[in-house]
Design a protein around this motif. Structure first.
Motif, short mmCIF file in Angstrom:
data_model
loop_
_atom_site.label_atom_id
_atom_site.label_comp_id
_atom_site.label_asym_id
_atom_site.label_seq_id
_atom_site.Cartn_x
_atom_site.Cartn_y
_atom_site.Cartn_z
N SER A 44 0.71 -1.21 0.08
CA SER A 44 0.01 0.06 -0.01
C SER A 44 0.84 1.30 -0.12
CB SER A 44 -0.94 0.05 1.21
OG SER A 44 -0.13 -0.01 2.42
N GLU B 166 0.56 5.86 0.63
CA GLU B 166 -0.20 7.06 0.90
C GLU B 166 0.31 8.06 0.00
OE1 GLU B 166 -0.27 10.71 4.05
OE2 GLU B 166 0.43 8.82 4.66
N ARG C 112 -3.99 -0.74 -2.21
CA ARG C 112 -4.38 0.43 -1.26
C ARG C 112 -3.60 1.55 -1.50
NH1 ARG C 112 -7.72 1.09 3.47
NH2 ARG C 112 -6.81 2.82 4.39
N GLU D 118 -3.72 5.41 -0.27
CA GLU D 118 -4.76 6.44 0.90
C GLU D 118 -4.43 7.67 0.73
OE1 GLU D 118 -4.83 4.36 5.12
OE2 GLU D 118 -3.30 6.10 5.34
N ALA E 9 -9.46 6.26 0.62
CA ALA E 9 -8.52 5.23 0.10
C ALA E 9 -9.46 4.47 -1.17
CB ALA E 9 -8.45 4.06 1.13
#
Length: 187
Positions: A97, A99, A133, A135, A178
């Protein structure tokens, strides 16, 4: 996880990691946009000078070499002007994942440049890096940043109430958005 590319090219932008030679341009963009950036960005709490710009460029290069972050400058394809910054940070290879975050030079807001960059970076995360993911963490009061997340199809997953303080010292809440696959991405 796959290695990050040396740059991403979109219709109007080149997203590329900052180099030491970019410090003056970064400083100029931040200085021109400081009143807006100071409101939302934790790194813009204190005055921003050439030392901070140089550190940003060096830190971005180091994290890229480590394969941890892909911080980019958003530059116009036709002129090379710096119109902002965005990237994929905080890679968690166990998921995998990322950000993402972004800021825009005030003179270039409202023209879709950040939206264009976030689309390219989200595609890179899922297609190039196998992300499960991506985010976005956005101050609840930052309506313009929230609008980008919502327009692109990021799901508003949670609000962390009283989760921090803004640069003026006020208690703030953070919205977590997300995306879990490219099927949700609205371009």
């Amino acid at each position: 996880m796959a290695r990050f590319p040396s740059r991403l090219v979109t219709k109007r932008l080149i997203l590329r990691p900052p180099t030491p030679e970019d410090a003056a341009g970064v400083l100029a963009a931040v200085t021109a946009s400081y009143p807006e950036l100071h409101r939302w960005m934790p790194w813009a709490k204190d005055p921003y000078g050439i030392d901070q710009a140089r550190a940003f460029c060096a830190d971005s290069q180091e994290k890229l070499k480590q394969g941890v972050d892909f911080t980019t400058l958003l530059t116009l394809r036709d002129s090379g002007a710096i119109v902002g910054s965005s990237g994929l940070m905080g890679a968690d290879p166990a998921v995998p994942s990322f950000e993402s975050g972004y800021w825009a030079h005030t003179a270039y807001t409202g023209q879709g440049y950040v939206t264009e960059a976030v689309i390219a970076l989200t595609r890179l995360a899922f297609e190039g890096c196998g992300a499960k993911r991506v985010e976005l963490k956005i101050d609840e009061n930052n309506r313009r940043s929230r609008a980008i997340a919502e327009r692109l199809g990021f799901e508003w997953e949670a609000t962390l109430k009283a989760s921090g303080r803004d640069n003026a010292g006020a208690i703030t809440s953070t919205r977590i958005y997300a995306m879990f696959d490219l099927a949700s991405l609205r371009e």
